[in-house]
Design an enzyme around this catalytic site. Structure first.
Site, PDB file in Angstrom:
ATOM      1  N   LYS A 105       0.878  -1.187   0.000  1.00  0.00           N
ATOM      2  CA  LYS A 105       0.000   0.000   0.000  1.00  0.00           C
ATOM      3  C   LYS A 105       0.907   1.225   0.000  1.00  0.00           C
ATOM      4  O   LYS A 105       1.685   1.424   0.940  1.00  0.00           O
ATOM      5  CB  LYS A 105      -0.885   0.031   1.239  1.00  0.00           C
ATOM      6  CG  LYS A 105      -2.127  -0.802   1.118  1.00  0.00           C
ATOM      7  CD  LYS A 105      -3.066  -0.500   2.272  1.00  0.00           C
ATOM      8  CE  LYS A 105      -4.297  -1.376   2.208  1.00  0.00           C
ATOM      9  NZ  LYS A 105      -5.174  -1.168   3.375  1.00  0.00           N
ATOM     10  N   GLU A 117       0.250  -1.300  16.502  1.00  0.00           N
ATOM     11  CA  GLU A 117      -0.013  -2.188  15.355  1.00  0.00           C
ATOM     12  C   GLU A 117       0.207  -3.653  15.749  1.00  0.00           C
ATOM     13  O   GLU A 117      -0.466  -4.557  15.255  1.00  0.00           O
ATOM     14  CB  GLU A 117       0.885  -1.829  14.162  1.00  0.00           C
ATOM     15  CG  GLU A 117       0.733  -0.398  13.635  1.00  0.00           C
ATOM     16  CD  GLU A 117      -0.549  -0.148  12.823  1.00  0.00           C
ATOM     17  OE1 GLU A 117      -1.381  -1.074  12.664  1.00  0.00           O
ATOM     18  OE2 GLU A 117      -0.711   1.004  12.354  1.00  0.00           O
ATOM     19  N   LYS A 160       1.066 -10.302   8.764  1.00  0.00           N
ATOM     20  CA  LYS A 160       0.788  -9.361   7.670  1.00  0.00           C
ATOM     21  C   LYS A 160       1.034 -10.033   6.314  1.00  0.00           C
ATOM     22  O   LYS A 160       0.230  -9.904   5.382  1.00  0.00           O
ATOM     23  CB  LYS A 160       1.665  -8.111   7.818  1.00  0.00           C
ATOM     24  CG  LYS A 160       1.534  -7.148   6.644  1.00  0.00           C
ATOM     25  CD  LYS A 160       0.831  -5.879   6.954  1.00  0.00           C
ATOM     26  CE  LYS A 160       0.463  -5.109   5.695  1.00  0.00           C
ATOM     27  NZ  LYS A 160       0.410  -3.690   5.848  1.00  0.00           N
ATOM     28  N   HIS A 183      -8.592   1.448  12.672  1.00  0.00           N
ATOM     29  CA  HIS A 183      -8.241   2.519  11.737  1.00  0.00           C
ATOM     30  C   HIS A 183      -9.418   3.407  11.343  1.00  0.00           C
ATOM     31  O   HIS A 183      -9.209   4.504  10.847  1.00  0.00           O
ATOM     32  CB  HIS A 183      -7.596   1.943  10.474  1.00  0.00           C
ATOM     33  CG  HIS A 183      -6.188   1.453  10.704  1.00  0.00           C
ATOM     34  ND1 HIS A 183      -5.878   0.509  11.657  1.00  0.00           N
ATOM     35  CD2 HIS A 183      -5.008   1.785  10.120  1.00  0.00           C
ATOM     36  CE1 HIS A 183      -4.579   0.278  11.636  1.00  0.00           C
ATOM     37  NE2 HIS A 183      -4.024   1.029  10.718  1.00  0.00           N
ATOM     38  N   HIS A 188      -7.967   6.871  11.702  1.00  0.00           N
ATOM     39  CA  HIS A 188      -7.729   7.809  10.591  1.00  0.00           C
ATOM     40  C   HIS A 188      -8.487   9.122  10.805  1.00  0.00           C
ATOM     41  O   HIS A 188      -7.981  10.199  10.498  1.00  0.00           O
ATOM     42  CB  HIS A 188      -8.136   7.189   9.254  1.00  0.00           C
ATOM     43  CG  HIS A 188      -7.107   6.254   8.698  1.00  0.00           C
ATOM     44  ND1 HIS A 188      -7.334   5.427   7.632  1.00  0.00           N
ATOM     45  CD2 HIS A 188      -5.832   6.031   9.064  1.00  0.00           C
ATOM     46  CE1 HIS A 188      -6.242   4.733   7.367  1.00  0.00           C
ATOM     47  NE2 HIS A 188      -5.320   5.071   8.225  1.00  0.00           N
TER      48      HIS A 188
HETATM   49  P1  NAD Z   1       7.164   8.340  10.530  1.00  0.00           P
HETATM   50  O1  NAD Z   1       7.568   7.761   9.259  1.00  0.00           O
HETATM   51  O2  NAD Z   1       6.720   9.744  10.563  1.00  0.00           O
HETATM   52  O3  NAD Z   1       8.364   8.164  11.569  1.00  0.00           O
HETATM   53  C1  NAD Z   1       8.191   8.601  12.885  1.00  0.00           C
HETATM   54  C2  NAD Z   1       9.364   9.481  13.367  1.00  0.00           C
HETATM   55  O4  NAD Z   1      10.471   8.669  13.662  1.00  0.00           O
HETATM   56  C3  NAD Z   1       9.829  10.497  12.343  1.00  0.00           C
HETATM   57  O5  NAD Z   1      10.102  11.696  13.009  1.00  0.00           O
HETATM   58  C4  NAD Z   1      11.126   9.884  11.822  1.00  0.00           C
HETATM   59  O6  NAD Z   1      12.043  10.859  11.373  1.00  0.00           O
HETATM   60  C5  NAD Z   1      11.645   9.187  13.033  1.00  0.00           C
HETATM   61  N1  NAD Z   1      12.494   8.032  12.777  1.00  0.00           N
HETATM   62  C6  NAD Z   1      12.273   7.035  11.888  1.00  0.00           C
HETATM   63  N2  NAD Z   1      13.151   6.055  12.070  1.00  0.00           N
HETATM   64  C7  NAD Z   1      13.962   6.435  13.071  1.00  0.00           C
HETATM   65  C8  NAD Z   1      15.050   5.823  13.740  1.00  0.00           C
HETATM   66  N3  NAD Z   1      15.429   4.581  13.466  1.00  0.00           N
HETATM   67  N4  NAD Z   1      15.683   6.512  14.716  1.00  0.00           N
HETATM   68  C9  NAD Z   1      15.251   7.759  15.065  1.00  0.00           C
HETATM   69  N5  NAD Z   1      14.199   8.371  14.509  1.00  0.00           N
HETATM   70  C10 NAD Z   1      13.562   7.706  13.522  1.00  0.00           C
HETATM   71  O7  NAD Z   1       5.995   7.491  11.215  1.00  0.00           O
HETATM   72  P2  NAD Z   1       5.599   5.940  11.168  1.00  0.00           P
HETATM   73  O8  NAD Z   1       4.821   5.714  12.390  1.00  0.00           O
HETATM   74  O9  NAD Z   1       6.744   5.072  10.851  1.00  0.00           O
HETATM   75  O10 NAD Z   1       4.620   5.841   9.911  1.00  0.00           O
HETATM   76  C11 NAD Z   1       3.359   6.423   9.920  1.00  0.00           C
HETATM   77  C12 NAD Z   1       2.831   6.430   8.506  1.00  0.00           C
HETATM   78  O11 NAD Z   1       2.800   5.103   8.017  1.00  0.00           O
HETATM   79  C13 NAD Z   1       1.429   6.989   8.388  1.00  0.00           C
HETATM   80  O12 NAD Z   1       1.382   7.869   7.303  1.00  0.00           O
HETATM   81  C14 NAD Z   1       0.587   5.763   8.101  1.00  0.00           C
HETATM   82  O13 NAD Z   1      -0.539   6.057   7.327  1.00  0.00           O
HETATM   83  C15 NAD Z   1       1.564   4.911   7.357  1.00  0.00           C
HETATM   84  N6  NAD Z   1       1.248   3.471   7.400  1.00  0.00           N
HETATM   85  C16 NAD Z   1       1.155   2.830   6.224  1.00  0.00           C
HETATM   86  C17 NAD Z   1       0.872   1.477   6.206  1.00  0.00           C
HETATM   87  C18 NAD Z   1       0.841   0.735   4.904  1.00  0.00           C
HETATM   88  O14 NAD Z   1       0.377  -0.399   4.876  1.00  0.00           O
HETATM   89  N7  NAD Z   1       1.341   1.303   3.836  1.00  0.00           N
HETATM   90  C19 NAD Z   1       0.669   0.801   7.415  1.00  0.00           C
HETATM   91  C20 NAD Z   1       0.782   1.508   8.612  1.00  0.00           C
HETATM   92  C21 NAD Z   1       1.067   2.854   8.593  1.00  0.00           C
HETATM   93  N1  GLY Z   2      -2.050  -1.282   7.101  1.00  0.00           N
HETATM   94  C1  GLY Z   2      -3.194  -1.868   6.507  1.00  0.00           C
HETATM   95  C2  GLY Z   2      -2.876  -2.690   5.316  1.00  0.00           C
HETATM   96  O1  GLY Z   2      -1.745  -2.808   4.922  1.00  0.00           O
HETATM   97  O2  GLY Z   2      -3.772  -3.205   4.697  1.00  0.00           O
END
Ligand code: NAD
Ligand code: GLY
Length: 376
Positions: A157, A199, A241, A262, A266
């Site tokens: 996704k 998660e 997953k 979600h 969301h």
């Molecule tokens: P993010 O990518 O914003 O990262 C969170 C923070 O951690 C940021 O400030 C980043 O700079 C920092 N960071 C990242 N790795 C680090 C590390 N190793 N050391 C220090 N700092 C670090 O947030 P997230 O929670 O990873 O992702 C959230 C996003 O993911 C949302 O947009 C959500 O919709 C999306 N998401 C997508 C899916 C999918 O299936 N595609 C699933 C779940 C979430």
């Molecule tokens: N995070 C929800 C999905 O990947 O379907």
């Protein structure tokens, strides 16, 4: 999970390998401490062009950019690092256009690699850019947050947010490879780490009562990043997953269970302008609300919601809705991708380890959103 090895296999012996089974788009998720130094080794066998674009942000670049670049150069790849601003608000069409512009300006061809080095924001945005640049170039996920390691990097996704809602613009586009190095979580802020645990709790509720019990029992160790406990958390989550995505890549049916928490989550993120809550925090509140809804609809007994709420609180995640948010949340939920025939759909736990997906009428939702919450 596969354990077969041949002599050309460079995977460390204790590396966990999880396969996402999607025919010719199948790929592996590798989990091992230290993998960050082997990114190049794992890309090399694909025999693509040398051009490699590493999409990241300044925080992650500072911690890990040099290690990844070194490993890419070691196998003859030519990396360029593109660092986008940190934060959820970067997950927008504007920054996708910026990445595309950089690729076009450098005349990268179809065999160029795109490596997403970062959390879910970078992974979703970079994957989306990879999916539309020249109608698709290969990309690899190197997730650096727990959210990305257990969820966002797997399953294809990709996309960005719109002012009107989360992830409303995007594609399904699978990576060629996912490389997970749990060691990078040591620099992750605790708040972000706990967001990832939301998660993981989700996986326990939707599919694995044993995982949920392990989290109830060992959360203190997990919060301390104790290696064996952390490895189990990542490996089990990735396996769940991968299995769900392998069964239903495009969310026709089974994959919908991954949206547990979600619907409200969301909406909370949208209302907070993507600033108030992390994604995981919003999902944590959403899971508690969904469990209360399941109880109200007679699907689950009260113990299900009580256990979920207790585990969320033990993980030091928020469990309660902001006051007086019901009408605004309902408005945001009507805009959600999961709305079908104008009805809001929820993933509802009928017991720990099992959920059902169904539309819920707005008056029922409103009741739960406005009910006095335990402990308030
Ligand atoms: P993010 O990518 O914003 O990262 C969170 C923070 O951690 C940021 O400030 C980043 O700079 C920092 N960071 C990242 N790795 C680090 C590390 N190793 N050391 C220090 N700092 C670090 O947030 P997230 O929670 O990873 O992702 C959230 C996003 O993911 C949302 O947009 C959500 O919709 C999306 N998401 C997508 C899916 C999918 O299936 N595609 C699933 C779940 C979430
Ligand atoms: N995070 C929800 C999905 O990947 O379907």
């Amino acid at each position: 999970m596969t354990t077969d090895r041949d002599e050309t296999d460079r995977t460390p012996a204790v590396c966990d390998r999880i396969r996402v089974d999607l025919g010719e788009r199948s790929y592996e998720v590798l989990v091992h401490e230290g993998l960050l130094d082997q990114v190049g080794e794992f890309l090399a066998p694909f025999k693509l062009g040398p051009e490699t674009i590493v999409v990241t942000n300044p925080v992650i670049k500072r911690h890990y950019g040099a290690r990844v670049v070194r490993s890419l150069k070691a196998v003859g790849l030519k990396p360029t690092v593109l660092a986008l601003p940190d934060g959820e608000r970067t997950k927008s069409l504007r920054w996708v256009a910026w990445v595309l512009n950089e690729l076009l300006r450098r005349r990268y061809e179809r065999k160029a690699w795109l490596v997403a080095l970062g959390g879910g924001v970078i992974g979703d945005l970079a994957g989306f850019a990879a999916s539309i640049y020249l109608r698709g170039i290969p990309f690899a996920q190197v997730p650096t947050t727990l959210v990305a390691q257990v969820d966002a990097s797997i399953g294809g996704k990709t996309g960005v947010n719109h002012r009107l809602g989360k992830n409303l613009i995007g594609t399904f586009y699978q990576p060629k490879l996912v490389l997970i190095d749990p060691g990078v979580l040591r620099t992750l802020p605790q708040r972000e780490y706990r967001a990832g645990l939301a998660e993981v709790i989700k996986y326990g509720v939707i599919a694995d009562a044993e995982l949920f019990e392990f989290l109830e029992r060992d959360m203190d160790q997990i919060l301390k990043l104790e290696p064996a406990a952390l490895h189990r958390v990542i490996r089990t989550s990735c396996a769940i997953k991968a299995a769900v995505v392998s069964e239903d890549e495009r969310e026709g049916d089974r994959r919908r269970i991954l949206n547990f928490g979600h619907t409200v989550g969301h909406a909370l993120e949208t209302l907070g302008g993507y600033r108030r809550y992390t994604h995981g925090e919003a999902v944590a509140i959403g899971m508690v609300v969904a469990a209360r809804l399941a109880e109200r609809l007679g699907l689950a007994d009260a113990s299900v919601g009580t256990r979920i709420r207790a585990l969320v609180a033990r993980t030091r995640l928020p469990a309660d809705l902001p006051p007086r948010s019901a009408s605004a949340l309902l408005r945001a939920m009507r805009q959600d991708k999961k709305v079908q025939d104008r009805r809001i759909h929820f993933v509802l736990p009928d017991r720990i380890g099992h959920v059902v997906v169904r539309p819920v009428e707005e008056p029922e939702i409103r009741q739960v959103l406005t009910a006095r919450q335990p402990g308030t």
